[in-house]
Structures are given as C-alpha cells and as structure tokens.
Motif scaffolding. Sequence first.
Motif, PDB file in Angstrom:
ATOM      1  N   SER A  17      -4.092 -45.897 -64.682  1.00 15.91           N
ATOM      2  CA  SER A  17      -3.416 -45.991 -63.603  1.00 15.91           C
ATOM      3  C   SER A  17      -3.238 -47.181 -62.983  1.00 15.91           C
ATOM      4  O   SER A  17      -2.315 -47.509 -62.314  1.00 15.91           O
ATOM      5  CB  SER A  17      -4.183 -44.888 -62.769  1.00 15.91           C
ATOM      6  OG  SER A  17      -5.479 -45.250 -62.515  1.00 15.91           O
ATOM      7  N   ILE A  76      -3.380 -42.576 -59.565  1.00 18.45           N
ATOM      8  CA  ILE A  76      -4.403 -41.538 -59.742  1.00 18.45           C
ATOM      9  C   ILE A  76      -4.853 -41.266 -61.116  1.00 18.45           C
ATOM     10  O   ILE A  76      -3.809 -40.766 -61.837  1.00 18.45           O
ATOM     11  CB  ILE A  76      -4.348 -40.391 -58.756  1.00 18.45           C
ATOM     12  CG1 ILE A  76      -4.135 -40.842 -57.348  1.00 18.45           C
ATOM     13  CG2 ILE A  76      -5.496 -39.478 -58.995  1.00 18.45           C
ATOM     14  CD1 ILE A  76      -3.526 -39.791 -56.242  1.00 18.45           C
ATOM     15  N   VAL A  78      -6.430 -38.364 -63.645  1.00 18.88           N
ATOM     16  CA  VAL A  78      -6.629 -37.157 -63.519  1.00 18.88           C
ATOM     17  C   VAL A  78      -7.890 -37.013 -64.507  1.00 18.88           C
ATOM     18  O   VAL A  78      -8.023 -37.100 -65.563  1.00 18.88           O
ATOM     19  CB  VAL A  78      -5.318 -36.220 -64.227  1.00 18.88           C
ATOM     20  CG1 VAL A  78      -5.585 -34.886 -64.074  1.00 18.88           C
ATOM     21  CG2 VAL A  78      -4.217 -36.457 -63.086  1.00 18.88           C
ATOM     22  N   VAL A  83      -7.158 -34.756 -59.457  1.00 27.35           N
ATOM     23  CA  VAL A  83      -7.267 -36.286 -59.090  1.00 27.35           C
ATOM     24  C   VAL A  83      -8.758 -36.382 -58.940  1.00 27.35           C
ATOM     25  O   VAL A  83      -9.622 -35.612 -58.697  1.00 27.35           O
ATOM     26  CB  VAL A  83      -6.336 -36.539 -57.903  1.00 27.35           C
ATOM     27  CG1 VAL A  83      -5.018 -36.001 -58.009  1.00 27.35           C
ATOM     28  CG2 VAL A  83      -7.235 -35.651 -56.697  1.00 27.35           C
ATOM     29  N   PHE A 105       3.407 -40.482 -56.155  1.00 26.93           N
ATOM     30  CA  PHE A 105       2.171 -40.577 -57.327  1.00 26.93           C
ATOM     31  C   PHE A 105       2.559 -41.212 -58.902  1.00 26.93           C
ATOM     32  O   PHE A 105       3.543 -40.771 -59.360  1.00 26.93           O
ATOM     33  CB  PHE A 105       2.076 -39.072 -57.416  1.00 26.93           C
ATOM     34  CG  PHE A 105       1.147 -38.444 -56.139  1.00 26.93           C
ATOM     35  CD1 PHE A 105      -0.038 -38.687 -55.874  1.00 26.93           C
ATOM     36  CD2 PHE A 105       2.146 -37.743 -55.315  1.00 26.93           C
ATOM     37  CE1 PHE A 105      -0.552 -38.169 -54.974  1.00 26.93           C
ATOM     38  CE2 PHE A 105       1.722 -37.042 -54.309  1.00 26.93           C
ATOM     39  CZ  PHE A 105       0.292 -37.079 -53.949  1.00 26.93           C
ATOM     40  N   CYS A 107       0.305 -41.129 -62.160  1.00 23.54           N
ATOM     41  CA  CYS A 107      -0.849 -40.074 -62.628  1.00 23.54           C
ATOM     42  C   CYS A 107      -1.084 -40.507 -64.093  1.00 23.54           C
ATOM     43  O   CYS A 107      -0.168 -40.726 -64.897  1.00 23.54           O
ATOM     44  CB  CYS A 107      -0.692 -38.619 -62.780  1.00 23.54           C
ATOM     45  SG  CYS A 107      -0.227 -38.087 -60.984  1.00 23.54           S
ATOM     46  N   ALA A 109      -3.812 -39.470 -67.565  1.00 22.51           N
ATOM     47  CA  ALA A 109      -4.613 -38.448 -67.790  1.00 22.51           C
ATOM     48  C   ALA A 109      -4.684 -38.382 -69.251  1.00 22.51           C
ATOM     49  O   ALA A 109      -3.932 -39.061 -69.856  1.00 22.51           O
ATOM     50  CB  ALA A 109      -3.722 -37.005 -67.431  1.00 22.51           C
ATOM     51  N   TYR A 115      -0.420 -31.792 -66.231  1.00 22.12           N
ATOM     52  CA  TYR A 115       0.641 -32.758 -65.392  1.00 22.12           C
ATOM     53  C   TYR A 115       0.660 -32.125 -63.811  1.00 22.12           C
ATOM     54  O   TYR A 115       1.563 -32.740 -63.211  1.00 22.12           O
ATOM     55  CB  TYR A 115       1.906 -32.457 -66.082  1.00 22.12           C
ATOM     56  CG  TYR A 115       2.668 -31.294 -66.132  1.00 22.12           C
ATOM     57  CD1 TYR A 115       3.477 -30.497 -65.464  1.00 22.12           C
ATOM     58  CD2 TYR A 115       2.083 -30.322 -67.347  1.00 22.12           C
ATOM     59  CE1 TYR A 115       3.809 -29.377 -65.616  1.00 22.12           C
ATOM     60  CE2 TYR A 115       2.320 -29.065 -67.425  1.00 22.12           C
ATOM     61  CZ  TYR A 115       3.650 -28.419 -66.369  1.00 22.12           C
ATOM     62  OH  TYR A 115       4.112 -27.245 -66.749  1.00 22.12           O
ATOM     63  N   VAL A 118      -1.706 -32.923 -59.817  1.00 21.46           N
ATOM     64  CA  VAL A 118      -1.578 -33.825 -58.596  1.00 21.46           C
ATOM     65  C   VAL A 118      -1.205 -32.783 -57.370  1.00 21.46           C
ATOM     66  O   VAL A 118      -1.257 -33.217 -55.822  1.00 21.46           O
ATOM     67  CB  VAL A 118      -0.804 -34.732 -58.562  1.00 21.46           C
ATOM     68  CG1 VAL A 118       1.001 -34.643 -58.760  1.00 21.46           C
ATOM     69  CG2 VAL A 118      -0.754 -35.976 -57.515  1.00 21.46           C
ATOM     70  N   TYR A 139       3.698 -39.271 -65.059  1.00 24.01           N
ATOM     71  CA  TYR A 139       2.628 -38.716 -65.571  1.00 24.01           C
ATOM     72  C   TYR A 139       2.653 -39.212 -67.148  1.00 24.01           C
ATOM     73  O   TYR A 139       3.371 -39.203 -67.725  1.00 24.01           O
ATOM     74  CB  TYR A 139       2.781 -37.300 -65.682  1.00 24.01           C
ATOM     75  CG  TYR A 139       1.717 -36.507 -65.986  1.00 24.01           C
ATOM     76  CD1 TYR A 139       0.486 -36.043 -65.048  1.00 24.01           C
ATOM     77  CD2 TYR A 139       1.627 -36.339 -67.536  1.00 24.01           C
ATOM     78  CE1 TYR A 139      -0.593 -35.444 -65.820  1.00 24.01           C
ATOM     79  CE2 TYR A 139       0.414 -35.630 -68.125  1.00 24.01           C
ATOM     80  CZ  TYR A 139      -0.682 -35.155 -67.213  1.00 24.01           C
ATOM     81  OH  TYR A 139      -1.707 -34.539 -67.996  1.00 24.01           O
TER      82      TYR A 139
END
Length: 182
Positions: A17, A76, A78, A83, A105, A107, A109, A115, A118, A139
């Motif tokens: 991130s 962020i 995940v 989060v 955002f 993200c 992950a 997905y 958030v 994402y």
Amino acid sequence: MTKIAIISCSLHPQSRSYVLAKETLAELQAYDVEATLYDLREHNIPFCDGTAAYEHPDSKMIRRVIDEADGVILAIPVYNFDVNAAAKNLLEIAMRAWNHKVVGFLCAAGGNSSYMSVMNCANNLMLDFRTIIVPRFVYATGGDFGDDREPTMYVASDKIKERIKELADTTVKMTQALHGVF
C-alpha cells in the motif's frame, strides 16, 4: 491551493500500500495541488484509548494533517477481509478532523475476494464525519507488483496504474469542486 494528504496505513516493512501511495503522489504532481505523503511507519501513533492517546504529539500531528487537508487518500492494507488496525485507529485518533473531507482509497490485499473490505471504513467516514467518498478506489494484489516485497517493489500492472491515475484525477476534481461548500 488544494491540499491532498496521502496517508500510508501499513506497518509492513515492504508495504504494497505504501508503493501505491508513492505512485499516487507521483501522479498528483501533474496537478496544481499540494500533495504530501505521510507514512504511519514513521510515527508512533498510540492506539486510541479514549483519553491520553489524543494528546500524544504524533496523534496531534496526524489530526492536524487531516484537518488542514481538503482531501485525503488512504493507502490501506487489507487483512482478514478488513482494513488493518492502524487504519481503524487513524479514524478514531483523528476524530472530527475527518469532517467534510473528500476521501479516496488505495487498497492492497492478498487475494481478489476482499475487494469490498474498505466499505465499512467508508461507511464510518460518511456517516460519522460527513466525508465524501471518491466513488472508485484502487484494489491491488501481489500479482500487480514487480519485485514484490523487495526494497525495489513497484506497481507493474498497467490496469492498476490507470486506476491510480483515475483516483488522483477524481480526488483533485472533487476537492476543487467542493471547495468552500462546507
């Protein structure tokens, strides 16, 4: 001048991130905005305890950053379909500084299935602090990065780069359009 704060919420030493945040900062350089990247790994923000944590110097600093920004982009990670704890803590520590901000955002992950993770964070920001959420977010998963988890890690996916560009553009347009509305 429009101020946009990018806050990287990951505490991982080789954070995906954070790489997304750096790419977004570079993208925002094309606009007539003041964009700054804040990395939570560089600050000792205590967990919110409802009392003393608010008075910590790093808590005051990040609250001031958010309060003075027109828009905020949260980068962020995940974990376990949500989060990370540092991002949740940031919402609590910053409290009313979130009021009437445009928030986007980024993200990162481990897989494709989380997905929508958030959305709880976005709902909290919208309902508690009347933020305006940028309707598209980025994402990315491990396969979207080159040199994954290495110091030279970078965004390798053209699709993710395009999403970052779209997020940056939309965040700038929304913050400028809403300037003075609140």
